[in-house]
Scaffold this motif. Structure first.
Motif, PDB file in Angstrom:
ATOM      1  N   LYS A  62      30.324  -4.847  20.882  1.00  0.00           N
ATOM      2  CA  LYS A  62      30.604  -5.800  19.807  1.00  0.00           C
ATOM      3  C   LYS A  62      31.867  -5.448  19.011  1.00  0.00           C
ATOM      4  CE  LYS A  62      25.740  -7.048  19.198  1.00  0.00           C
ATOM      5  NZ  LYS A  62      24.583  -7.084  18.260  1.00  0.00           N
ATOM      6  N   ALA A  63      32.470  -4.309  19.340  1.00  0.00           N
ATOM      7  CA  ALA A  63      33.675  -3.903  18.613  1.00  0.00           C
ATOM      8  C   ALA A  63      34.827  -4.859  18.917  1.00  0.00           C
ATOM      9  CB  ALA A  63      34.054  -2.475  18.987  1.00  0.00           C
ATOM     10  N   THR A  64      35.710  -5.043  17.961  1.00  0.00           N
ATOM     11  CA  THR A  64      36.844  -5.953  18.128  1.00  0.00           C
ATOM     12  C   THR A  64      38.116  -5.170  18.423  1.00  0.00           C
ATOM     13  OG1 THR A  64      35.863  -7.495  16.561  1.00  0.00           O
ATOM     14  CG2 THR A  64      38.209  -7.761  17.029  1.00  0.00           C
ATOM     15  N   GLY A  65      38.840  -5.606  19.462  1.00  0.00           N
ATOM     16  CA  GLY A  65      40.113  -4.974  19.787  1.00  0.00           C
ATOM     17  C   GLY A  65      40.097  -4.268  21.137  1.00  0.00           C
ATOM     18  N   SER A  66      41.239  -3.671  21.460  1.00  0.00           N
ATOM     19  CA  SER A  66      41.416  -2.964  22.729  1.00  0.00           C
ATOM     20  C   SER A  66      40.968  -1.523  22.592  1.00  0.00           C
ATOM     21  CB  SER A  66      42.884  -2.990  23.139  1.00  0.00           C
ATOM     22  OG  SER A  66      43.663  -2.244  22.213  1.00  0.00           O
ATOM     23  N   GLN A  67      40.873  -0.831  23.748  1.00  0.00           N
ATOM     24  CA  GLN A  67      40.468   0.580  23.678  1.00  0.00           C
ATOM     25  C   GLN A  67      41.534   1.425  22.984  1.00  0.00           C
ATOM     26  OE1 GLN A  67      41.586  -0.425  26.800  1.00  0.00           O
ATOM     27  NE2 GLN A  67      42.689   1.264  27.749  1.00  0.00           N
ATOM     28  N   GLU A  68      42.805   1.016  23.075  1.00  0.00           N
ATOM     29  CA  GLU A  68      43.858   1.749  22.369  1.00  0.00           C
ATOM     30  C   GLU A  68      43.679   1.628  20.851  1.00  0.00           C
ATOM     31  OE1 GLU A  68      45.543   0.468  26.353  1.00  0.00           O
ATOM     32  OE2 GLU A  68      44.551  -0.562  24.688  1.00  0.00           O
ATOM     33  N   LYS A  69      43.409   0.408  20.407  1.00  0.00           N
ATOM     34  CA  LYS A  69      43.227   0.174  18.971  1.00  0.00           C
ATOM     35  C   LYS A  69      42.013   0.933  18.439  1.00  0.00           C
ATOM     36  CE  LYS A  69      42.342  -3.526  15.629  1.00  0.00           C
ATOM     37  NZ  LYS A  69      42.135  -4.999  15.459  1.00  0.00           N
ATOM     38  N   LEU A  70      40.990   1.028  19.266  1.00  0.00           N
ATOM     39  CA  LEU A  70      39.757   1.698  18.860  1.00  0.00           C
ATOM     40  C   LEU A  70      39.795   3.199  19.126  1.00  0.00           C
ATOM     41  CD1 LEU A  70      37.311  -0.998  20.287  1.00  0.00           C
ATOM     42  CD2 LEU A  70      37.774  -0.559  17.865  1.00  0.00           C
ATOM     43  N   ARG A  71      40.930   3.696  19.628  1.00  0.00           N
ATOM     44  CA  ARG A  71      41.096   5.115  19.970  1.00  0.00           C
ATOM     45  C   ARG A  71      40.026   5.581  20.952  1.00  0.00           C
ATOM     46  NH1 ARG A  71      44.334   8.454  17.848  1.00  0.00           N
ATOM     47  NH2 ARG A  71      42.860  10.207  17.775  1.00  0.00           N
ATOM     48  N   ILE A  72      39.965   4.840  22.054  1.00  0.00           N
ATOM     49  CA  ILE A  72      39.049   5.162  23.147  1.00  0.00           C
ATOM     50  C   ILE A  72      39.877   5.307  24.414  1.00  0.00           C
ATOM     51  CG2 ILE A  72      37.183   4.232  24.577  1.00  0.00           C
ATOM     52  CD1 ILE A  72      36.137   2.837  22.059  1.00  0.00           C
ATOM     53  N   THR A  73      39.595   6.320  25.220  1.00  0.00           N
ATOM     54  CA  THR A  73      40.358   6.546  26.451  1.00  0.00           C
ATOM     55  C   THR A  73      39.505   6.220  27.671  1.00  0.00           C
ATOM     56  OG1 THR A  73      39.672   8.866  26.565  1.00  0.00           O
ATOM     57  CG2 THR A  73      41.732   8.375  25.402  1.00  0.00           C
ATOM     58  N   VAL A  74      40.175   5.729  28.714  1.00  0.00           N
ATOM     59  CA  VAL A  74      39.505   5.496  29.990  1.00  0.00           C
ATOM     60  C   VAL A  74      39.649   6.762  30.825  1.00  0.00           C
ATOM     61  CG1 VAL A  74      39.477   4.138  32.109  1.00  0.00           C
ATOM     62  CG2 VAL A  74      39.939   3.015  29.913  1.00  0.00           C
ATOM     63  N   GLU A  75      38.530   7.447  31.069  1.00  0.00           N
ATOM     64  CA  GLU A  75      38.543   8.692  31.832  1.00  0.00           C
ATOM     65  C   GLU A  75      38.419   8.439  33.330  1.00  0.00           C
ATOM     66  OE1 GLU A  75      39.190  11.422  30.307  1.00  0.00           O
ATOM     67  OE2 GLU A  75      38.984  10.653  28.259  1.00  0.00           O
ATOM     68  N   GLN A  76      37.657   7.419  33.688  1.00  0.00           N
ATOM     69  CA  GLN A  76      37.422   7.127  35.097  1.00  0.00           C
ATOM     70  C   GLN A  76      36.937   5.697  35.236  1.00  0.00           C
ATOM     71  OE1 GLN A  76      35.042  10.151  36.914  1.00  0.00           O
ATOM     72  NE2 GLN A  76      35.492   9.531  39.005  1.00  0.00           N
ATOM     73  N   GLN A  77      37.069   5.152  36.452  1.00  0.00           N
ATOM     74  CA  GLN A  77      36.653   3.775  36.710  1.00  0.00           C
ATOM     75  C   GLN A  77      36.020   3.692  38.090  1.00  0.00           C
ATOM     76  OE1 GLN A  77      39.848   0.842  36.381  1.00  0.00           O
ATOM     77  NE2 GLN A  77      38.914  -0.404  37.976  1.00  0.00           N
ATOM     78  N   TRP A  78      34.926   2.902  38.204  1.00  0.00           N
ATOM     79  CA  TRP A  78      34.268   2.674  39.503  1.00  0.00           C
ATOM     80  C   TRP A  78      34.022   1.179  39.700  1.00  0.00           C
ATOM     81  CZ3 TRP A  78      32.072   6.010  35.814  1.00  0.00           C
ATOM     82  CH2 TRP A  78      32.235   7.382  36.075  1.00  0.00           C
ATOM     83  N   PRO A  79      34.347   0.569  40.827  1.00  0.00           N
ATOM     84  CA  PRO A  79      35.211   1.191  41.833  1.00  0.00           C
ATOM     85  C   PRO A  79      36.632   1.288  41.302  1.00  0.00           C
ATOM     86  CG  PRO A  79      34.785  -1.104  42.393  1.00  0.00           C
ATOM     87  CD  PRO A  79      33.934  -0.796  41.198  1.00  0.00           C
ATOM     88  N   ASP A  80      37.348   2.276  41.756  1.00  0.00           N
ATOM     89  CA  ASP A  80      38.719   2.471  41.313  1.00  0.00           C
ATOM     90  C   ASP A  80      39.633   1.523  42.073  1.00  0.00           C
ATOM     91  OD1 ASP A  80      40.832   3.475  39.963  1.00  0.00           O
ATOM     92  OD2 ASP A  80      40.849   5.430  40.939  1.00  0.00           O
ATOM     93  N   TYR A  81      40.747   1.191  41.440  1.00  0.00           N
ATOM     94  CA  TYR A  81      41.736   0.354  42.127  1.00  0.00           C
ATOM     95  C   TYR A  81      42.409   1.152  43.237  1.00  0.00           C
ATOM     96  CZ  TYR A  81      46.058  -2.176  43.030  1.00  0.00           C
ATOM     97  OH  TYR A  81      47.095  -2.814  43.650  1.00  0.00           O
ATOM     98  N   GLN A  82      42.482   0.552  44.397  1.00  0.00           N
ATOM     99  CA  GLN A  82      43.155   1.178  45.535  1.00  0.00           C
ATOM    100  C   GLN A  82      44.313   0.283  45.969  1.00  0.00           C
ATOM    101  OE1 GLN A  82      42.340   4.203  46.819  1.00  0.00           O
ATOM    102  NE2 GLN A  82      40.695   4.412  45.309  1.00  0.00           N
ATOM    103  N   SER A  83      45.491   0.877  46.073  1.00  0.00           N
ATOM    104  CA  SER A  83      46.642   0.107  46.535  1.00  0.00           C
ATOM    105  C   SER A  83      46.367  -0.462  47.921  1.00  0.00           C
ATOM    106  CB  SER A  83      47.888   0.998  46.585  1.00  0.00           C
ATOM    107  OG  SER A  83      48.979   0.297  47.189  1.00  0.00           O
TER     108      SER A  83
END
Length: 219
Positions: A62-83
């Protein structure tokens, strides 16, 4: 909240993912997992998020804004993007090829055909810069004549050149079958022209002078 990431489904990079469901990472108070959906294709991915000014008990959905604005980092993602591009392909050519892949996934057959032709066009200029001002038709012939392409690859190159021209200038729309065929050829061309030479170079680099002497003597 909105998370910025590369979608593993539609291939769009730096696209917005909308947070849908949050769950804890074991007993950690400084990280959470978040299920989010791509704004482009609506398909989901799970993000491992690191928290700075929040705890895992906060309702970040429910938070408003992007992860940068909220000071949150993306450590990992599943499934990850593959070129989707074969290895060792120059960055600009990778960009053209992946634009074609994204257009293909979106069902934009004409755009896909045009980008796969551009992939071939720019690739031939990189491989043979001395003839970059020649037409694509002439460049393909020169690459075959000097041994940088096999005759079969040259014939296949003309197929993508002609089909790509139809995608740009033809009155009839490009078909899904044609667009997918162009993609298969473009992938094969990039693999033959960039990936395989890079693999050979890397393998030769592993050999020590002593090993080279043994191979030469055996020959």
């Amino acid at each position: 909240m909105v998370i910025t990431g590369d979608c593993p489904h539609c291939g769009i990079q730096k696209v917005a993912f909308v947070a849908r469901y949050q769950f804890e990472v074991s007993s950690s108070k400084s990280e959470v997992h978040m299920l989010a959906t791509c704004n482009a294709c609506r398909k989901g991915a799970i993000f491992h998020l690191g928290l700075y000014e929040h705890t895992s008990g906060a309702d970040l959905v429910k938070a408003t804004g992007s992860q940068e604005k909220l000071r949150i980092t993306v450590e990992q993602q599943w499934p990850d993007y593959q070129s989707k591009t074969p290895a060792a392909v120059p960055a600009n050519i990778t960009n053209f090829y992946e634009q074609g892949v994204r257009a293909l996934k979106a069902g934009h057959w004409d755009a896909a055909g045009a980008m796969f032709r551009k992939t071939l066009d720019v690739s031939t200029k990189v491989i043979d810069p001395d003839h970059r001002d020649e037409t694509l038709f002439k460049r393909i012939h020169l690459l075959v004549n000097n041994g940088q392409l096999t005759a079969a690859m040259g014939d296949w190159s003309h197929e993508i050149r002609l089909d790509g021209n139809d995608a740009v200038h033809g009155e009839e729309p490009e078909t899904e079958v044609d667009a997918k065929s162009l993609r298969r050829f473009a992938e094969a061309f990039l693999t033959y022209s960039f990936t395989l030479p890079a693999m050979v170079k890397a393998n030769r680099g592993k050999r020590t002078p002593a090993n080279e002497s043994v191979v030469t003597a055996a020959a």
